[in-house]
Design a protein around this motif. Structure first.
Motif, PDB file in Angstrom:
ATOM      1  N   LYS A  54      49.642  50.620  47.103  1.00 57.75           N
ATOM      2  CA  LYS A  54      49.097  51.954  46.915  1.00 57.75           C
ATOM      3  C   LYS A  54      47.854  51.839  46.034  1.00 57.75           C
ATOM      4  CE  LYS A  54      53.435  54.305  47.393  1.00 57.75           C
ATOM      5  NZ  LYS A  54      54.575  54.945  46.747  1.00 57.75           N
ATOM      6  N   PRO A  55      46.945  52.796  46.154  1.00 59.02           N
ATOM      7  CA  PRO A  55      45.702  52.723  45.377  1.00 59.02           C
ATOM      8  C   PRO A  55      45.928  52.493  43.885  1.00 59.02           C
ATOM      9  CG  PRO A  55      45.534  54.454  47.026  1.00 59.02           C
ATOM     10  CD  PRO A  55      46.924  53.902  47.123  1.00 59.02           C
ATOM     11  N   ALA A  56      46.859  53.202  43.291  1.00 52.47           N
ATOM     12  CA  ALA A  56      47.032  53.078  41.843  1.00 52.47           C
ATOM     13  C   ALA A  56      47.512  51.672  41.461  1.00 52.47           C
ATOM     14  CB  ALA A  56      48.028  54.119  41.341  1.00 52.47           C
ATOM     15  N   VAL A  57      48.377  51.122  42.288  1.00 49.57           N
ATOM     16  CA  VAL A  57      48.869  49.773  42.003  1.00 49.57           C
ATOM     17  C   VAL A  57      47.722  48.759  42.117  1.00 49.57           C
ATOM     18  CG1 VAL A  57      50.504  47.980  42.720  1.00 49.57           C
ATOM     19  CG2 VAL A  57      51.167  50.390  42.838  1.00 49.57           C
ATOM     20  N   PHE A  58      46.878  48.983  43.120  1.00 55.90           N
ATOM     21  CA  PHE A  58      45.730  48.089  43.290  1.00 55.90           C
ATOM     22  C   PHE A  58      44.790  48.173  42.082  1.00 55.90           C
ATOM     23  CE2 PHE A  58      41.347  47.440  45.032  1.00 55.90           C
ATOM     24  CZ  PHE A  58      41.461  46.069  45.254  1.00 55.90           C
ATOM     25  N   GLU A  59      44.565  49.377  41.612  1.00 58.14           N
ATOM     26  CA  GLU A  59      43.677  49.534  40.446  1.00 58.14           C
ATOM     27  C   GLU A  59      44.239  48.813  39.229  1.00 58.14           C
ATOM     28  OE1 GLU A  59      42.795  53.741  39.977  1.00 58.14           O
ATOM     29  OE2 GLU A  59      42.113  53.744  42.070  1.00 58.14           O
ATOM     30  N   ASP A  60      45.532  48.977  38.999  1.00 56.54           N
ATOM     31  CA  ASP A  60      46.152  48.262  37.866  1.00 56.54           C
ATOM     32  C   ASP A  60      45.993  46.754  38.035  1.00 56.54           C
ATOM     33  OD1 ASP A  60      46.928  50.651  36.858  1.00 56.54           O
ATOM     34  OD2 ASP A  60      49.055  50.455  37.360  1.00 56.54           O
ATOM     35  N   LEU A  61      46.256  46.301  39.238  1.00 59.20           N
ATOM     36  CA  LEU A  61      46.149  44.868  39.490  1.00 59.20           C
ATOM     37  C   LEU A  61      44.747  44.362  39.152  1.00 59.20           C
ATOM     38  CD1 LEU A  61      46.939  42.112  40.660  1.00 59.20           C
ATOM     39  CD2 LEU A  61      46.470  43.018  42.939  1.00 59.20           C
ATOM     40  N   MET A  62      43.727  45.080  39.622  1.00 60.35           N
ATOM     41  CA  MET A  62      42.349  44.628  39.399  1.00 60.35           C
ATOM     42  C   MET A  62      42.041  44.537  37.893  1.00 60.35           C
ATOM     43  SD  MET A  62      40.955  43.839  42.290  1.00 60.35           S
ATOM     44  CE  MET A  62      39.236  43.704  41.815  1.00 60.35           C
ATOM     45  N   ARG A  63      42.538  45.495  37.143  1.00 57.91           N
ATOM     46  CA  ARG A  63      42.326  45.454  35.688  1.00 57.91           C
ATOM     47  C   ARG A  63      43.001  44.223  35.080  1.00 57.91           C
ATOM     48  NH1 ARG A  63      42.294  50.891  35.444  1.00 57.91           N
ATOM     49  NH2 ARG A  63      44.558  50.951  35.661  1.00 57.91           N
ATOM     50  N   GLU A  64      44.239  44.001  35.497  1.00 53.78           N
ATOM     51  CA  GLU A  64      44.980  42.871  34.936  1.00 53.78           C
ATOM     52  C   GLU A  64      44.366  41.533  35.343  1.00 53.78           C
ATOM     53  OE1 GLU A  64      48.944  45.513  35.516  1.00 53.78           O
ATOM     54  OE2 GLU A  64      49.273  43.351  35.629  1.00 53.78           O
ATOM     55  N   LEU A  65      43.852  41.486  36.565  1.00 51.64           N
ATOM     56  CA  LEU A  65      43.237  40.231  37.021  1.00 51.64           C
ATOM     57  C   LEU A  65      42.023  39.882  36.168  1.00 51.64           C
ATOM     58  CD1 LEU A  65      43.340  40.420  40.931  1.00 51.64           C
ATOM     59  CD2 LEU A  65      44.779  39.045  39.406  1.00 51.64           C
ATOM     60  N   GLN A  66      41.302  40.911  35.753  1.00 48.90           N
ATOM     61  CA  GLN A  66      40.092  40.656  34.984  1.00 48.90           C
ATOM     62  C   GLN A  66      40.423  39.936  33.672  1.00 48.90           C
ATOM     63  OE1 GLN A  66      37.076  40.679  35.751  1.00 48.90           O
ATOM     64  NE2 GLN A  66      35.980  40.623  33.812  1.00 48.90           N
ATOM     65  N   SER A  67      41.417  40.418  32.923  1.00 48.29           N
ATOM     66  CA  SER A  67      41.736  39.730  31.658  1.00 48.29           C
ATOM     67  C   SER A  67      42.295  38.334  31.934  1.00 48.29           C
ATOM     68  CB  SER A  67      42.702  40.529  30.782  1.00 48.29           C
ATOM     69  OG  SER A  67      43.457  41.441  31.525  1.00 48.29           O
ATOM     70  N   LEU A  68      43.059  38.249  32.985  1.00 54.29           N
ATOM     71  CA  LEU A  68      43.606  36.938  33.338  1.00 54.29           C
ATOM     72  C   LEU A  68      42.471  35.951  33.639  1.00 54.29           C
ATOM     73  CD1 LEU A  68      46.296  35.482  33.900  1.00 54.29           C
ATOM     74  CD2 LEU A  68      45.974  36.046  36.299  1.00 54.29           C
ATOM     75  N   ALA A  69      41.525  36.393  34.459  1.00 54.07           N
ATOM     76  CA  ALA A  69      40.412  35.522  34.842  1.00 54.07           C
ATOM     77  C   ALA A  69      39.653  35.056  33.599  1.00 54.07           C
ATOM     78  CB  ALA A  69      39.481  36.247  35.807  1.00 54.07           C
ATOM     79  N   LEU A  70      39.435  35.972  32.680  1.00 52.83           N
ATOM     80  CA  LEU A  70      38.699  35.594  31.466  1.00 52.83           C
ATOM     81  C   LEU A  70      39.473  34.532  30.688  1.00 52.83           C
ATOM     82  CD1 LEU A  70      37.322  39.099  30.390  1.00 52.83           C
ATOM     83  CD2 LEU A  70      36.120  37.235  31.595  1.00 52.83           C
ATOM     84  N   ALA A  71      40.789  34.710  30.573  1.00 51.16           N
ATOM     85  CA  ALA A  71      41.601  33.713  29.858  1.00 51.16           C
ATOM     86  C   ALA A  71      41.530  32.352  30.536  1.00 51.16           C
ATOM     87  CB  ALA A  71      43.050  34.187  29.761  1.00 51.16           C
ATOM     88  N   LEU A  72      41.199  32.355  31.820  1.00 49.71           N
ATOM     89  CA  LEU A  72      41.119  31.096  32.564  1.00 49.71           C
ATOM     90  C   LEU A  72      39.681  30.570  32.640  1.00 49.71           C
ATOM     91  CD1 LEU A  72      43.504  32.244  35.395  1.00 49.71           C
ATOM     92  CD2 LEU A  72      43.960  30.289  33.902  1.00 49.71           C
ATOM     93  N   GLY A  73      38.775  31.237  31.921  1.00 46.41           N
ATOM     94  CA  GLY A  73      37.387  30.791  31.926  1.00 46.41           C
ATOM     95  C   GLY A  73      36.634  31.219  33.174  1.00 46.41           C
ATOM     96  N   ARG A  74      37.133  32.222  33.876  1.00 46.66           N
ATOM     97  CA  ARG A  74      36.436  32.732  35.053  1.00 46.66           C
ATOM     98  C   ARG A  74      36.234  34.229  34.876  1.00 46.66           C
ATOM     99  NH1 ARG A  74      38.845  29.626  40.330  1.00 46.66           N
ATOM    100  NH2 ARG A  74      36.790  30.234  41.142  1.00 46.66           N
TER     101      ARG A  74
END
Ligand code: PEP
Ligand code: PEP
Ligand code: PEP
Ligand code: PEP
Ligand code: MN
Ligand code: MN
Ligand code: MN
Ligand code: MN
Lengths: 360, 360, 360, 360
Positions: C315-335
Motif C-alpha cells: 500500500k502507498p503508506a507502507v511504501f513511503e515508510d519503507l523508502m524512509r527507512e531505506l534511506q537511513s539504512l543506505a547511509l549506515a552502509l555508506g551508500r
C-alpha cells in the motif's frame, strides 16, 4: 585429488600445498604448466580433507577424484552383496517385498495384515512401533507393546520383521523383536544411531534422507559398514523437491546410479515416495523396472482408520493385484518375486539343522 | 479444519465424516451447498489428524486452518520470548553474536579464539566438541576433552558457551559444560534428542533442518516446548536447493516469516548458510536487516589450518571489521549489538547477589 | 580445462584426448603420474565443449577451470559497470528503486501510482503491459494501450519506465515506450528474446530464472552482451525451493556472489521473491544490506483491487515508510537512495544541452 | 472456491467478499459457524482470481477446489486423447519411441541415425535444428539446413519428424518440415510461443519445465488447447533438484499423476531426464512400467563426436538392445511397442486414399 593453483601462485604457495599433502602421508605429483601449476595428491586421499587445501593461498580449486566412501563402493567390492535375512537372500535375482501398516496399531489389525501379506506372497512384514512424527501431538506408536504384537503376527505367518529404531538406546530392545532394523529418512545422518546399528550386526534398512544426495547416503552406509556390519540394505523413499502433487519426489534414477557406485542391495518405498495410494502400483512397477531389489509397501486392512499414513496405504485387494502384476513384470525382466514357500523350506531346513545340532 | 465433500458424496459419506470429527471430541459445522457439502470441524483440531479424514469416501479435500503448533505460536503467546542465557537477554532489542571455530581443536586455538571474540564484542563462544560429519573418516571432534577446553576458554573471557549435542545420552554431559545446547540441522527431527533437550530445561539453539519447512521447524520447537522447556532459540542456517555456488541457500525470509508465526527468538548462521567466508559479511548484515535477533559465526585464528569448515571461517581481522560494521547497521535499524560489558556487570551483580544470599 | 584419465587409459586413449584439444586450437599440457595421466587444455577453452571430452574412452572426469562467460565476468572487466538510464547511474553508490503495480490496469491508477512513487523518492516507474500469466484465463495485460498509459504517467512525474517484453516481435514496440526492457523469470533462457533485446541496445533488466543457477544467469547475460549491448542489469527475484511459506525463496546470497563474479549491477525484487507484502519491507532492507544496487517493488494504490499480484503489493503508506527507512539504512552502509531531484536536474541540464545543440 | 474468514471478520468484511464473488458472475454459498464464517463461490470459478479475494480484509485463507485448467482436465474429457501423427496413434495401447540425435549435425550422421532408428523399430525421428543452448558460444544448430536434412533422412526411412521450435516466428517454417513441434523445457512458459503453436494446429510435444509443477504444466497445455489445437502430447524430462549425480531428477510419478488429472498422452525423455547414457536403459523401462505412452531418446552414431549431449546419447547397439527389451516389457504390461510396419501400411493406405481422391 587434484589441486589447481591460480596463475598468480608463488613458489611459496605451491610449497605450502605440497607440505600439507605430504604431511597427510600422501605423495605429490607436480605438473607445472605455462599458465598454472596443477598438483596431484596420490595415495589414500580419504585421509586428506579437500577443505583444508581449498583455503590455502592461491588455491583456485580442489577436485576430488575418488568417491568419499570405500567399503560401500563397488570399486573395492565388485560383487553384489546379498544380505541374508532369516534365510532370504536380499540383493539376489529374487525381488523381495516387505509390506504392512505404517504403525502397529493393535493385535487384531496386525494379525489381519500379516495374513494378507503372507497370502499375497509378501516376503516380510513391516510396521512401526516407535514412530517419528512431525508433531508431538500425533500418535507416537505403541512402543514395546507394538514390537511384541508385530513379532507375534509375523511369527504366525512365518514372516521376518522390518521395523524402525529411533535412537541408540532402543537398538538392543528392537533387535530382540526385529529381523531388520529400519533407519528412517530423518535419521540418515543421526550418526550416533548409525554407530549403534553398525555395532548391532543386524541387517539394517537405511532409508535415504529426504534431503540427502546419493553420495551422502553411501557415506551414511559407510558409517555402518565401518563398524564391521556388512548387512546394509539401501532404500530410496523420495526426496524433497518443489513439486507438491506428491508428498515426495521418488528418485528412481537413484536405483541404477547406486547399483553402479555400490554393491549394496537397493529397495524402493513407493508409499512414502509418493504419499498417494492411487499411484503406488505404477511406481512399484517402475521401481522394479529400474532395477530395485525389493519394495517397502504400506498396506492396511482399513486405510481410512489408519493412525498414520492412511492416504498412502494400499487396501488388501489392491495389494494382492499389485503382487500378481509384479510377478509377471519381474519375469519379463529376468527376475522373480521371491517365493514365500522357499522361506518355509529354508526355515524347516534350518530348524532341522538346529535340532540336529542340539540333539548331538 | 474444513472438509470439502465431492459433488457425489452420499448422506452416508457425510455421516461418516461427522462421526469421525465428533469421536475426536470436536463440534461439527455443516454447510450444504447446491453442489457440494462443506463440513467444518470446530474445537481443538490438533487432536484430529487431517489424514484420517482425507481417506474417507467422497472426501475431496481437507483444509487445515490452524497451524499445527500451539506453544510455539504467536497467536497463543503474542509477546516475544526473551531467553535468558547467563543474564544475556536473547530476543530483545540487543542483537547477540555467538562466534568461534567449527570444531574445538586444541586449547591454544580456543584461548586465542575466545580472546578474539571477546575483544571484538562477541557475546558468546561457539565450538563443536561432538561433530556431526558426513564421512566416518572425518575428524569427529575431541568429545569430553573438547568440552573442557571450550569451557575453560569461555570462562577466561567471561563468555557463555554454545555447543552441539548429538544424542540423548550426551545431553547430561554436555549440559555440564555448555550454556546453550545446539541441535544441528541433521538432527532437527531427531525426536528422541528433542525430548531429551526438552527435559533438560537448558537453553536450546534449534537449527532449521536443511530440507525442513518452516512449519516443520516450529513443530520441532513444539517438541521441546511441550516438555516444559520454554528456552528455545531458532537458527536459520541455509536450506538445500539446486544452486551450487553456495553450500546452502540462506533463506533470510524465514526470519520475518517466523517472527510473525512465533514468539521465539531467531538467529541466522551465515557461515553454514553460505559455506563461503567471502560472503559471510554481507549476509550477516542482511540477516540483521531482515530482523534476526542473533548471529552464529564461524571464526578461526587460522582458517587454512582448520580441521573442519575452514573455507567458511572468518579470519580474526575480518570478524573484527564485521562486528564494527554490524554495530552501525544495528543502530540504523533501531537496535544495537549487545554490549559485552553488560555481561560482566550482570555477572558481578549476580555474584554479589549470590554472595549476599550466601552471607545471610 | 583439466581432463583426468582413468588408471587404465591406454596411450591411444590419451592421444585421442590430445587430438580433440588441439583440433579446437588449444595447447595441451600433459602430466603423467604414476597412477594416472592428467591433461590440461590451455588457451580459450570456451571453444571446447567439456561434454565432447567427457565421452572419450577412459576419460574419468573433465574439470572446467574458467567460468563459461567472459563479457559478463569481472575477471575481464574488473571495473563495475554503471548503466545509464536517462541520466540515472545504475550500479553506482546510489541505490535506485523502481516501483509500481504488477500490471498497468487503467490510466487513473497509473497516475496515482506514479505520483506515490515520485513523492516517496522512487527512482523509476514499473508496470506490466504484456503480462506472462500461468493461466490462459488470467488477465493478460492491456498491451499497447498499457504502454501508452505507463509512458504518460511516468512522464507526468519525470520517471523512467521499466516494463516487460515477452517476445522478439514486441521489442521494437516496447522500446518506443520504455527506458528499461524487463526480461521475466520465465524468459531468462528464451534465447530468441535475449538476442532481440541484445540487438536493441536498450537497458535490459534480466531477471534470474526461478530455476536457474547463477552461472546460467550470467550466461544469459552473455547472450545480450555478446550482441554488443553492454546495458545489462541483473535482478534476483527468488528461486523455487520446497518451502511454501513464501512464493519463492529470495536468494540474497546471489547478490554478493554475482558481485564477485561479474561487473554488472544487481537488483533485488522482494515482491516476487516473497509473494507476501507483509515481509517485503524486511527483505528490501536485507537486500540493500547484502549489497544490492537497486530494488524492484510492487506498489498499488489499492492492492485488494489489483488485477494481479495484489497479495504482494505494498500500500502507498507502507511504501513511503519503507523508502524512509531505506534511506537511513543506505547511509549506515555508506551508500544512499538515489535522490530524485538529481534526475530532474540531469534532465533539465540535458534538455538545455539539447536546446543548445539545436540552436546551433 | 472456499473463502475462510477470520474469527474477527465484521459484517462489512463478509459483505465485501460476497460482492467481489457476485461481481464475477458467481453465486455465493454462505455458512456462518460459531467461530467463523465460510463462504463458498459457486459457478465457473476460473473467472475469479483467488488472489483478488485473498487481499480483502479479514480473509484468512482462500482454498481453490477446482483445478485451474479445464480443456486439459480429465474431469471434462474422461476419454484419453489419441493424437494422430501421420497415422500413428499417440496415446493408445501402443507405445511409441521417438529417437535420434540431440542436434542435426550433418546429412551423413542423420541418414545413419534414421537407419538405426528404423531398423530397431523406432517410431519417429528426433533431432534439433534450432538448439536452445545455455552458452551463446555453444553450437546453436544448423537451422533451416538442419530441418531439410532431418526431413530427408526421415522420409528415406518413412519416419515422422519431431523437432524443436524456439520462437513464434519459426513456427511456420518448422511446421513445413516437422510432424511434431517440440516445445523445450525452457520454453514451457513462453506464452507467445504457446499461442503460436496453438494456432498452428500441429501436434505439439510439450516438455515439462525443469522447475514447473504439474499444475503449471497442464496450464501451459491449456494455452495450446484453448487456441483450438487438441494435439498436445506431454513429455516429462526431469526436474531440477539438489541431487547432482544426475543432470535432472526424472519425476516418473508425474506420469500416473498426469494420467489421472488429464486425458492427454504422456511421454518420458530419460536422456535429458538423467543426462547419463549408462542409466537411460533402466529409466526407459521404468517409464514404460509407470505408464508412459511414449519415449524420447537421444541416439547418436558416435556419441563421442556429438556436438551436443553426447554423454547422454545411446550408441546404436545399446539402443537396439533397449528396443528389444522394451518390447517384452510392454507385453508383460498388456501393451506393445508400436510396430513400424503399421506406419508403412497406414501410409500406403493413406496415399492410395489420396490418389483415389485426386483421381476423382
Ligand atoms: C516413517 C517411515 O518412513 P520414512 O522414514 O521414509 O519417512 C516409515 O517407513 O514408516
Ligand atoms: C555443524 C554445524 O551446523 P549445522 O548443523 O547447521 O550444519 C555447526 O554449527 O558447526
Ligand atoms: C512477472 C514479473 O516478474 P517475474 O518475471 O520475476 O515473475 C513482474 O515483475 O511483474
Ligand atoms: C533440448 C532438449 O530438451 P529439453 O528442452 O528437455 O532440455 C532436446 O530434446 O534436445
Ligand atoms: Mn509411514
Ligand atoms: Mn561448522
Ligand atoms: Mn507481478
Ligand atoms: Mn539434447
Amino acid at each position: 585429488m587434484v589441486i589447481i593453483m591460480s596463475p598468480h601462485a608463488t613458489g611459496q604457495d605451491i610449497a605450502a600445498v605440497i607440505e600439507r599433502i605430504e604431511s597427510a602421508g600422501l605423495k605429490v605429483h607436480l605438473s607445472r604448466g605455462e599458465e598454472r601449476t596443477i598438483i596431484g595428491a596420490i595415495g589414500d586421499v580419504r585421509k586428506l580433507d579437500p577443505e583444508s587445501l581449498q583455503v590455502l593461498p592461491s588455491v583456485e580449486r580442489v577436485v576430488r577424484i575418488l568417491h568419499p566412501f570405500k567399503l560401500a563402493s563397488r570399486d573395492f567390492s565388485p560383487e553384489s552383496t546379498v544380505v541374508n535375512v532369516k534365510g532370504i537372500p536380499v540383493g539376489s535375482r529374487s525381488i523381495v517385498v516387505a509390506a504392512g501398516p505404517c504403525s502397529v496399531e493393535n493385535r487384531d489389525m496386525m494379525m489381519q495384515t500379516a495374513s494378507i501379506v503372507a497370502r499375497a506372497n509378501g516376503t516380510m512384514l513391516r510396521g512401526g512401533a516407535f514412530k517419528p512424527r512431525t508433531s508431538p501431538y500425533a500418535f507416537q506408536g505403541l512402543g514395546l507393546e507394538g514390537l511384541k504384537i508385530l513379532r507375534e503376527a509375523a511369527d504366525a505367518f512365518d514372516l521376518p520383521v522390518v521395523t524402525e529404531v529411533l535412537s541408540p538406546e532402543q537398538v538392543d530392545l528392537v533387535s530382540r523383536y526385529a529381523d531388520v532394523l529400519q533407519i528412517g529418512t530423518r535419521n540418515m545422518q543421526n550418526f550416533a544411531l548409525l554407530h549403534a546399528v553398525g555395532k548391532s550386526g543386524m541387517p539394517v534398512l537405511l532409508k535415504r534422507g529426504m534431503m540427502s544426495s546419493i553420495e551422502e547416503w553411501l557415506q551414511a552406509a559407510e558409517y555402518i559398514l565401518s563398524e564391521g556390519n556388512p548387512n546394509v540394505i539401501l532404500c530410496e523413499r523420495g526426496i524433497r523437491t518443489f513439486e507438491t502433487a506428491t508428498r515426495n519426489t521418488l528418485d528412481l534414477s537413484a536405483v541404477p546410479v547406486v547399483k553402479k557406485l555400490s554393491h549394496l542391495p537397493v529397495w524402493v518405498d513407493p508409499s512414502h515416495g509418493t504419499g498417494r495410494w492411487d499411484i503406488v502400483t505404477p511406481m512399484a512397477k517402475a521401481a522394479i523396472a529400474a532395477g530395485a531389489d525389493g519394495l517397502l509397501i504400506e498396506v492396511h486392512p482399513a486405510p481410512e482408520r489408519a493412525l498414520s499414513d492412511g492416504p498412502q496405504s494400499l487396501k488388501p485387494a489392491v495389494f494382492e493385484d499389485l503382487m500378481r502384476e509384479l510377478q509377471s513384470l519381474a519375469l519379463a525382466l529376468g527376475r522373480e518375486i521371491y517365493p514365500r514357500r522357499r522361506t518355509s523350506e529354508a526355515k524347516s531346513n534350518a530348524s532341522e539343522a538346529k535340532s540336529n545340532e542340539s540333539s548331538e
